[in-house]
Design a protein around this motif. Structure first.
Motif, PDB file in Angstrom:
ATOM      1  N   GLN A 217      80.806  27.155  13.029  1.00  0.00           N
ATOM      2  CA  GLN A 217      79.608  26.115  12.757  1.00  0.00           C
ATOM      3  C   GLN A 217      79.202  25.249  13.810  1.00  0.00           C
ATOM      4  O   GLN A 217      79.709  25.337  14.929  1.00  0.00           O
ATOM      5  CB  GLN A 217      80.288  25.265  11.743  1.00  0.00           C
ATOM      6  N   ILE A 218      77.989  24.857  13.657  1.00  0.00           N
ATOM      7  CA  ILE A 218      77.169  24.250  14.491  1.00  0.00           C
ATOM      8  C   ILE A 218      76.739  22.834  13.751  1.00  0.00           C
ATOM      9  O   ILE A 218      76.184  22.731  12.659  1.00  0.00           O
ATOM     10  CB  ILE A 218      76.084  24.802  15.003  1.00  0.00           C
ATOM     11  N   ILE A 219      77.068  21.669  14.417  1.00  0.00           N
ATOM     12  CA  ILE A 219      76.722  20.359  13.775  1.00  0.00           C
ATOM     13  C   ILE A 219      75.252  19.662  14.682  1.00  0.00           C
ATOM     14  O   ILE A 219      75.932  19.478  15.746  1.00  0.00           O
ATOM     15  CB  ILE A 219      77.625  19.512  13.639  1.00  0.00           C
ATOM     16  N   TRP A 220      74.094  19.692  14.111  1.00  0.00           N
ATOM     17  CA  TRP A 220      73.295  18.785  14.780  1.00  0.00           C
ATOM     18  C   TRP A 220      73.139  17.477  14.346  1.00  0.00           C
ATOM     19  O   TRP A 220      73.022  17.308  13.155  1.00  0.00           O
ATOM     20  CB  TRP A 220      71.748  19.666  14.511  1.00  0.00           C
ATOM     21  N   GLU A 221      72.903  16.559  15.091  1.00  0.00           N
ATOM     22  CA  GLU A 221      72.683  15.159  14.844  1.00  0.00           C
ATOM     23  C   GLU A 221      71.390  14.753  14.818  1.00  0.00           C
ATOM     24  O   GLU A 221      70.691  14.896  15.952  1.00  0.00           O
ATOM     25  CB  GLU A 221      73.438  14.179  15.756  1.00  0.00           C
ATOM     26  N   LEU A 222      70.714  14.538  13.778  1.00  0.00           N
ATOM     27  CA  LEU A 222      69.340  14.479  13.720  1.00  0.00           C
ATOM     28  C   LEU A 222      68.801  13.105  14.164  1.00  0.00           C
ATOM     29  O   LEU A 222      69.629  12.209  13.795  1.00  0.00           O
ATOM     30  CB  LEU A 222      68.900  14.663  12.295  1.00  0.00           C
ATOM     31  N   LYS A 223      67.736  12.950  14.651  1.00  0.00           N
ATOM     32  CA  LYS A 223      67.102  11.567  15.359  1.00  0.00           C
ATOM     33  C   LYS A 223      66.021  11.170  14.603  1.00  0.00           C
ATOM     34  O   LYS A 223      64.919  11.840  14.066  1.00  0.00           O
ATOM     35  CB  LYS A 223      66.519  11.996  16.832  1.00  0.00           C
ATOM     36  N   PRO A 224      66.202   9.813  13.970  1.00  0.00           N
ATOM     37  CA  PRO A 224      65.115   9.158  13.201  1.00  0.00           C
ATOM     38  C   PRO A 224      63.887   8.932  14.132  1.00  0.00           C
ATOM     39  O   PRO A 224      64.014   8.849  15.227  1.00  0.00           O
ATOM     40  CB  PRO A 224      65.898   8.027  12.670  1.00  0.00           C
ATOM     41  N   GLY A 225      62.814   8.746  13.310  1.00  0.00           N
ATOM     42  CA  GLY A 225      61.466   8.571  14.126  1.00  0.00           C
ATOM     43  C   GLY A 225      60.749   9.545  14.685  1.00  0.00           C
ATOM     44  O   GLY A 225      59.842   9.573  15.504  1.00  0.00           O
ATOM     45  N   GLN A 226      61.294  10.753  14.564  1.00  0.00           N
ATOM     46  CA  GLN A 226      60.576  11.819  15.022  1.00  0.00           C
ATOM     47  C   GLN A 226      60.685  13.217  14.250  1.00  0.00           C
ATOM     48  O   GLN A 226      61.622  13.163  13.118  1.00  0.00           O
ATOM     49  CB  GLN A 226      61.083  12.338  16.454  1.00  0.00           C
ATOM     50  N   ILE A 227      60.295  14.531  14.691  1.00  0.00           N
ATOM     51  CA  ILE A 227      60.311  15.631  13.884  1.00  0.00           C
ATOM     52  C   ILE A 227      61.495  16.446  14.859  1.00  0.00           C
ATOM     53  O   ILE A 227      61.333  16.834  15.963  1.00  0.00           O
ATOM     54  CB  ILE A 227      59.059  16.631  13.835  1.00  0.00           C
ATOM     55  N   ASN A 228      62.377  16.645  14.091  1.00  0.00           N
ATOM     56  CA  ASN A 228      63.506  17.578  14.554  1.00  0.00           C
ATOM     57  C   ASN A 228      63.376  19.114  14.505  1.00  0.00           C
ATOM     58  O   ASN A 228      63.199  19.186  13.069  1.00  0.00           O
ATOM     59  CB  ASN A 228      64.965  16.951  14.086  1.00  0.00           C
ATOM     60  N   THR A 229      63.534  19.839  15.577  1.00  0.00           N
ATOM     61  CA  THR A 229      63.262  21.331  15.151  1.00  0.00           C
ATOM     62  C   THR A 229      64.660  21.641  15.802  1.00  0.00           C
ATOM     63  O   THR A 229      65.192  21.486  16.615  1.00  0.00           O
ATOM     64  CB  THR A 229      62.089  21.578  16.170  1.00  0.00           C
ATOM     65  N   ILE A 230      65.053  22.833  14.795  1.00  0.00           N
ATOM     66  CA  ILE A 230      66.233  23.800  15.188  1.00  0.00           C
ATOM     67  C   ILE A 230      65.933  25.236  14.787  1.00  0.00           C
ATOM     68  O   ILE A 230      65.231  25.720  13.946  1.00  0.00           O
ATOM     69  CB  ILE A 230      67.337  23.294  14.283  1.00  0.00           C
ATOM     70  N   GLU A 231      66.228  26.013  16.041  1.00  0.00           N
ATOM     71  CA  GLU A 231      66.496  27.206  15.815  1.00  0.00           C
ATOM     72  C   GLU A 231      67.655  27.862  16.271  1.00  0.00           C
ATOM     73  O   GLU A 231      68.360  27.723  17.447  1.00  0.00           O
ATOM     74  CB  GLU A 231      65.213  27.968  16.845  1.00  0.00           C
ATOM     75  N   ALA A 232      68.405  28.849  15.366  1.00  0.00           N
ATOM     76  CA  ALA A 232      69.654  29.283  15.528  1.00  0.00           C
ATOM     77  C   ALA A 232      69.944  30.704  14.908  1.00  0.00           C
ATOM     78  O   ALA A 232      68.885  31.077  13.963  1.00  0.00           O
ATOM     79  CB  ALA A 232      70.787  28.366  14.741  1.00  0.00           C
ATOM     80  N   SER A 233      70.572  31.513  15.529  1.00  0.00           N
ATOM     81  CA  SER A 233      70.800  32.906  14.956  1.00  0.00           C
ATOM     82  C   SER A 233      72.364  33.052  14.788  1.00  0.00           C
ATOM     83  O   SER A 233      73.199  32.320  15.306  1.00  0.00           O
ATOM     84  CB  SER A 233      70.547  34.009  16.220  1.00  0.00           C
ATOM     85  N   PHE A 234      72.576  33.885  13.900  1.00  0.00           N
ATOM     86  CA  PHE A 234      73.900  34.232  13.432  1.00  0.00           C
ATOM     87  C   PHE A 234      73.920  35.787  12.712  1.00  0.00           C
ATOM     88  O   PHE A 234      73.035  36.300  12.554  1.00  0.00           O
ATOM     89  CB  PHE A 234      74.443  33.326  12.440  1.00  0.00           C
ATOM     90  N   TRP A 235      75.168  36.221  12.505  1.00  0.00           N
ATOM     91  CA  TRP A 235      75.182  37.446  12.029  1.00  0.00           C
ATOM     92  C   TRP A 235      76.118  37.454  10.667  1.00  0.00           C
ATOM     93  O   TRP A 235      77.045  36.529  10.761  1.00  0.00           O
ATOM     94  CB  TRP A 235      76.160  38.551  12.939  1.00  0.00           C
ATOM     95  N   VAL A 236      75.874  38.480   9.660  1.00  0.00           N
ATOM     96  CA  VAL A 236      76.918  38.299   8.488  1.00  0.00           C
ATOM     97  C   VAL A 236      77.252  39.685   8.259  1.00  0.00           C
ATOM     98  O   VAL A 236      76.197  40.561   8.572  1.00  0.00           O
ATOM     99  CB  VAL A 236      76.232  37.576   7.373  1.00  0.00           C
ATOM    100  N   PRO A 237      78.261  40.091   7.702  1.00  0.00           N
ATOM    101  CA  PRO A 237      78.598  41.542   7.557  1.00  0.00           C
ATOM    102  C   PRO A 237      77.852  42.083   6.233  1.00  0.00           C
ATOM    103  O   PRO A 237      77.512  41.165   5.338  1.00  0.00           O
ATOM    104  CB  PRO A 237      79.892  41.328   7.311  1.00  0.00           C
TER     105      PRO A 237
END
Length: 246
Positions: free
Chosen positions: A194-214
């Motif tokens: 797992q990855i945990i992102w701490e979001l910041k108030p007062g702005q636009i938060n952008t996240i891009e992540a990749s992963f695999w599933v069987p």
């Protein structure tokens, strides 16, 4: 003079109520066609004492919104709730995630929205690109969370007062393997699955992540083919010994 007297008051309130809401949203991929959206919210006693009515309205609205998406909500206590919404594929995940975190504004639902209460004002938009590689499936997830409503900006665009200091916001992504943060404008920490992102108030938060599933469908198909071939060679053991004539 008014600003001189109000500033200490605002700072005192922010200090007393700091972190009064823990707001976590996670997307859990168990396999290719099974997953869950989980929202975990816990409130401090200070907040519920100040506005128990508004808190109850907000938690009630979360339960109704979860039920509309075939999900369930469980009240752990008067100040804590866990919402779970299942999804069967990537398309269903995107539809349910965007609907749950962005309450509809159509005429049919406007009267319901008027009675709805969101203590945490956010807007989120998720997209997902999937590529099937027969045995496994590659997923590229993009998430944009607009938290500008939780901050007061200066003319230069800097956050000068953040109501987000009252809220601990985080987004969690869980996947079987290959989990990787590609791009994000917020801090994160990564564990095994797992990855945990701490979001910041007062702005636009952008996240891009990749992963695999069987892909169990692909694995099952290959298994059936191998089983058929094994049965064929057991039934006709001399077939493989036949040499082509010259």
């Amino acid at each position: 003079m008014l600003r001189f007297f109000l500033t200490p008051l605002v700072i005192s309130l922010l200090t007393l109520l700091s972190g009064c809401v823990h707001y976590g949203v996670s997307v859990d991929f168990f396999q290719q066609h099974r997953g869950e959206i989980v929202q975990h919210i816990s409130l401090t006693e200070q907040l519920t004492n100040l506005s128990q009515t508004e808190v109850n309205k907000w938690l009630d609205s979360l339960e109704k919104r979860a039920e509309n998406l075939q999900g369930k909500a469980k009240r752990i206590s008067p100040r804590e709730i866990i919402v779970k919404i299942p999804f069967g594929n990537g398309k269903e995940l995107i539809e349910k995630f965007n609907k749950f975190l962005n309450f509809p504004t159509s005429r049919k639902t406007q009267s319901l929205k008027d009675n709805d209460s969101d203590l945490v004002n956010l807007k989120a938009k998720m997209s997902l690109k999937q590529d099937n590689w027969l045995f496994i499936e590659h997923n590229l997830l993009n998430l944009e969370v607009d938290l500008r409503a939780l901050g007061i900006l200066s003319s230069q665009g800097n956050v000068i007062l953040s109501t987000g200091s009252l809220v601990d916001l985080e987004f969690i992504l869980k996947a079987p393997f290959g989990l990787k943060n590609i791009v994000s404008n917020t801090s994160f920490k990564q564990k095994k699955h797992q990855i945990i992102w701490e979001l910041k108030p007062g702005q636009i938060n952008t996240i891009e992540a990749s992963f695999w599933v069987p892909s169990y469908l692909g694995i099952g198909t290959i298994g059936i083919i191998l089983l058929i071939l094994t049965g064929f060679y057991i039934k006709y053991p001399h077939f493989s010994e036949i040499q082509p004539s010259r």
